[in-house]
Scaffold this active site. Structure first.
Site, PDB file in Angstrom:
ATOM      1  N   HIS A 162       0.845  -1.200   0.000  1.00  0.00           N
ATOM      2  CA  HIS A 162       0.000   0.000   0.000  1.00  0.00           C
ATOM      3  C   HIS A 162       0.873   1.240   0.000  1.00  0.00           C
ATOM      4  O   HIS A 162       0.928   1.988   0.961  1.00  0.00           O
ATOM      5  CB  HIS A 162      -0.921   0.011   1.216  1.00  0.00           C
ATOM      6  CG  HIS A 162      -1.978  -1.019   1.132  1.00  0.00           C
ATOM      7  ND1 HIS A 162      -2.966  -0.986   0.169  1.00  0.00           N
ATOM      8  CD2 HIS A 162      -2.202  -2.132   1.844  1.00  0.00           C
ATOM      9  CE1 HIS A 162      -3.737  -2.036   0.312  1.00  0.00           C
ATOM     10  NE2 HIS A 162      -3.295  -2.762   1.320  1.00  0.00           N
TER      11      HIS A 162
ATOM     12  N   HIS B 173       0.276 -10.807   1.737  1.00  0.00           N
ATOM     13  CA  HIS B 173      -1.061 -11.151   2.255  1.00  0.00           C
ATOM     14  C   HIS B 173      -1.492 -12.575   1.916  1.00  0.00           C
ATOM     15  O   HIS B 173      -2.406 -13.113   2.515  1.00  0.00           O
ATOM     16  CB  HIS B 173      -2.131 -10.280   1.602  1.00  0.00           C
ATOM     17  CG  HIS B 173      -2.078  -8.849   1.990  1.00  0.00           C
ATOM     18  ND1 HIS B 173      -1.747  -8.445   3.241  1.00  0.00           N
ATOM     19  CD2 HIS B 173      -2.371  -7.724   1.290  1.00  0.00           C
ATOM     20  CE1 HIS B 173      -1.814  -7.126   3.291  1.00  0.00           C
ATOM     21  NE2 HIS B 173      -2.177  -6.661   2.116  1.00  0.00           N
TER      22      HIS B 173
ATOM     23  N   HIS C   5     -10.487  -7.622   4.421  1.00  0.00           N
ATOM     24  CA  HIS C   5      -9.036  -7.576   4.218  1.00  0.00           C
ATOM     25  C   HIS C   5      -8.583  -8.760   3.347  1.00  0.00           C
ATOM     26  O   HIS C   5      -8.997  -9.892   3.583  1.00  0.00           O
ATOM     27  CB  HIS C   5      -8.320  -7.613   5.573  1.00  0.00           C
ATOM     28  CG  HIS C   5      -6.889  -7.212   5.478  1.00  0.00           C
ATOM     29  ND1 HIS C   5      -5.924  -8.029   4.930  1.00  0.00           N
ATOM     30  CD2 HIS C   5      -6.251  -6.072   5.814  1.00  0.00           C
ATOM     31  CE1 HIS C   5      -4.761  -7.411   4.957  1.00  0.00           C
ATOM     32  NE2 HIS C   5      -4.928  -6.216   5.498  1.00  0.00           N
TER      33      HIS C   5
ATOM     34  N   GLU D 241      -5.939 -10.434   3.254  1.00  0.00           N
ATOM     35  CA  GLU D 241      -5.300 -11.550   3.996  1.00  0.00           C
ATOM     36  C   GLU D 241      -6.370 -12.489   4.549  1.00  0.00           C
ATOM     37  O   GLU D 241      -6.247 -13.717   4.473  1.00  0.00           O
ATOM     38  CB  GLU D 241      -4.451 -10.998   5.150  1.00  0.00           C
ATOM     39  CG  GLU D 241      -3.802 -12.115   5.959  1.00  0.00           C
ATOM     40  CD  GLU D 241      -3.262 -11.656   7.307  1.00  0.00           C
ATOM     41  OE1 GLU D 241      -2.623 -10.594   7.376  1.00  0.00           O
ATOM     42  OE2 GLU D 241      -3.486 -12.380   8.295  1.00  0.00           O
TER      43      GLU D 241
ATOM     44  N   THR E  97      -3.141 -11.611  10.981  1.00  0.00           N
ATOM     45  CA  THR E  97      -1.840 -11.306  11.606  1.00  0.00           C
ATOM     46  C   THR E  97      -1.776  -9.906  12.213  1.00  0.00           C
ATOM     47  O   THR E  97      -1.063  -9.679  13.174  1.00  0.00           O
ATOM     48  CB  THR E  97      -0.685 -11.426  10.587  1.00  0.00           C
ATOM     49  OG1 THR E  97      -0.977 -10.589   9.473  1.00  0.00           O
ATOM     50  CG2 THR E  97      -0.474 -12.847  10.135  1.00  0.00           C
TER      51      THR E  97
ATOM     52  N   CYS F  67       0.834 -11.392  14.390  1.00  0.00           N
ATOM     53  CA  CYS F  67       2.262 -11.164  14.179  1.00  0.00           C
ATOM     54  C   CYS F  67       2.683 -10.004  15.077  1.00  0.00           C
ATOM     55  O   CYS F  67       1.972  -9.001  15.166  1.00  0.00           O
ATOM     56  CB  CYS F  67       2.504 -10.803  12.718  1.00  0.00           C
ATOM     57  SG  CYS F  67       4.150 -10.201  12.434  1.00  0.00           S
TER      58      CYS F  67
ATOM     59  N   SER G  11      -3.225   3.665   8.162  1.00  0.00           N
ATOM     60  CA  SER G  11      -3.750   3.671   9.537  1.00  0.00           C
ATOM     61  C   SER G  11      -2.672   3.295  10.541  1.00  0.00           C
ATOM     62  O   SER G  11      -2.661   3.807  11.656  1.00  0.00           O
ATOM     63  CB  SER G  11      -4.964   2.761   9.660  1.00  0.00           C
ATOM     64  OG  SER G  11      -4.595   1.465   9.344  1.00  0.00           O
TER      65      SER G  11
ATOM     66  N   SER H 109       4.445   0.691   5.527  1.00  0.00           N
ATOM     67  CA  SER H 109       4.578   0.702   4.067  1.00  0.00           C
ATOM     68  C   SER H 109       5.490   1.821   3.577  1.00  0.00           C
ATOM     69  O   SER H 109       5.437   2.201   2.411  1.00  0.00           O
ATOM     70  CB  SER H 109       3.196   0.791   3.426  1.00  0.00           C
ATOM     71  OG  SER H 109       2.442   1.772   4.069  1.00  0.00           O
TER      72      SER H 109
HETATM   73 FE1  F3S Z   1       4.304 -10.953   7.817  1.00  0.00          FE
HETATM   74 FE2  F3S Z   1       3.936  -9.848  10.143  1.00  0.00          FE
HETATM   75 FE3  F3S Z   1       4.575  -8.383   8.123  1.00  0.00          FE
HETATM   76  S1  F3S Z   1       2.701 -11.420   9.226  1.00  0.00           S
HETATM   77  S2  F3S Z   1       3.734  -9.402   6.365  1.00  0.00           S
HETATM   78  S3  F3S Z   1       5.859  -9.956   9.061  1.00  0.00           S
HETATM   79  S4  F3S Z   1       3.129  -7.829   9.708  1.00  0.00           S
END
Ligand code: F3S
Length: 287
Positions: free
Chosen positions: A44, A79, A129, A131, A169, A197, A226, A269
């Site tokens: 993004h 994703h 989303h 993902e 995640t 994650c 965001s 990003s």
């Molecule tokens: Fe993977 Fe965590 Fe980034 S799941 S894409 S390392 S936010």
């Protein structure tokens, strides 16, 4: 003397960096002879997508578009995608460069296996989303997506059915716990697999710690990102002189004293070259 510190976790997480690198590597190796596509924008960030476009990379936006392609390289972004996309890539003889984040791939395997065992799968996440849609694609028919308190309260299946719960995640950890608690009270045999994650959490914690020490904080990221907005809020709480910039053009060095301690962080990003540019500019800036 001005002290400038860039947060270690500023910018791309491991999975996004891996995906972006894969596209650039692919251009280097095959860009002359093969058309390279990404399934959805790789990230993004308009600047990165535009740069890739200028190097000949095309973005595929739907399964229909993919079905019409019979030659070239398809890069799958971090994703991930549902199984159908892999099947089409194979059927059409396309070359696959899979940059699905390994943490996301792990969730695909979990929901696939849990479904096979006959368990009902609950995916905690935002149903729009990409993902989450991809995870859904690896799970069996007995699956639902829950993203709100209301949806968790409404969750009502056969009481004999065992349930496995996974998470998107990047879902908020507290909200995940809260929604799991609601479902947990309904008496099902549940197995909770926390698949959040921690890259976002680590970035946020480092930002707060840096902001506590810094006189000035610079947060770099797109206006509509965001996670960058969140970083800005966290930073602003600890350091009133927090500036939110998109690129170096938004930075006014007059606001930074020559002996300030400056902390720099960036949203998930924000490409490294933008962070480096800001860093160099602040270090070498006018005093
Ligand atoms: Fe993977 Fe965590 Fe980034 S799941 S894409 S390392 S936010």
């Amino acid at each position: 003397m001005r002290k400038v510190v860039v947060a270690k976790t500023a910018g791309f997480c491991f999975g996004v960096k891996r995906a972006v690198d894969k596209v650039y590597d692919s251009i280097e190796k095959n860009g002359q002879d093969k058309q390279i596509y990404t399934y959805g924008p790789i990230i993004h960030n308009e600047e990165v997508v535009k740069d890739l476009e200028s190097k000949g990379v095309k973005v595929i936006n739907s399964i229909e578009e993919l079905k019409a392609i019979h030659d070239g390289i398809i890069v799958i972004r971090s994703h991930g995608v549902k199984k159908e996309v892999y099947d089409i890539i194979q059927k059409n003889g396309l070359i696959l460069e899979d940059a699905t984040c390994p943490f996301v791939k792990k969730i695909h395997n979990i929901v696939f296996e849990e479904s096979k065992k006959g368990r009902y799968v609950v995916i905690i996440g935002n149903k729009d989303h990409p993902e989450v849609q991809a995870i859904r694609g690896w799970s069996g028919d007995n699956t639902c997506i829950i993203g709100t308190e209301e949806e968790a309260l409404k969750f009502d299946i056969n009481p004999e059915q065992s349930v496995s719960i996974v998470s998107q995640t990047t879902f908020n950890a507290n909200k995940f716990k809260y929604l799991v608690e609601i479902i947990g009270k309904k008496g099902y045999d549940i197995n909770v697999l926390d698949t959040i994650c921690n890259a976002t959490y680590v970035r946020q914690t480092e930002t707060a710690n840096l902001a506590k020490q810094a006189d000035v904080m610079i947060v770099i990221g797109g206006r509509s990102s965001s996670n960058t907005q969140k970083l800005y809020e966290i930073s602003k709480k600890e350091c009133n002189n927090t500036y939110y910039i998109q690129t170096i053009k938004d930075l006014d060095l007059d606001n930074i004293k020559s002996d300030s301690y400056v902390g720099i962080t960036a949203g998930a990003s924000t490409p490294n070259n933008i962070i480096e540019e800001v860093h160099t500019h602040v270090v070498r800036g006018k005093f």
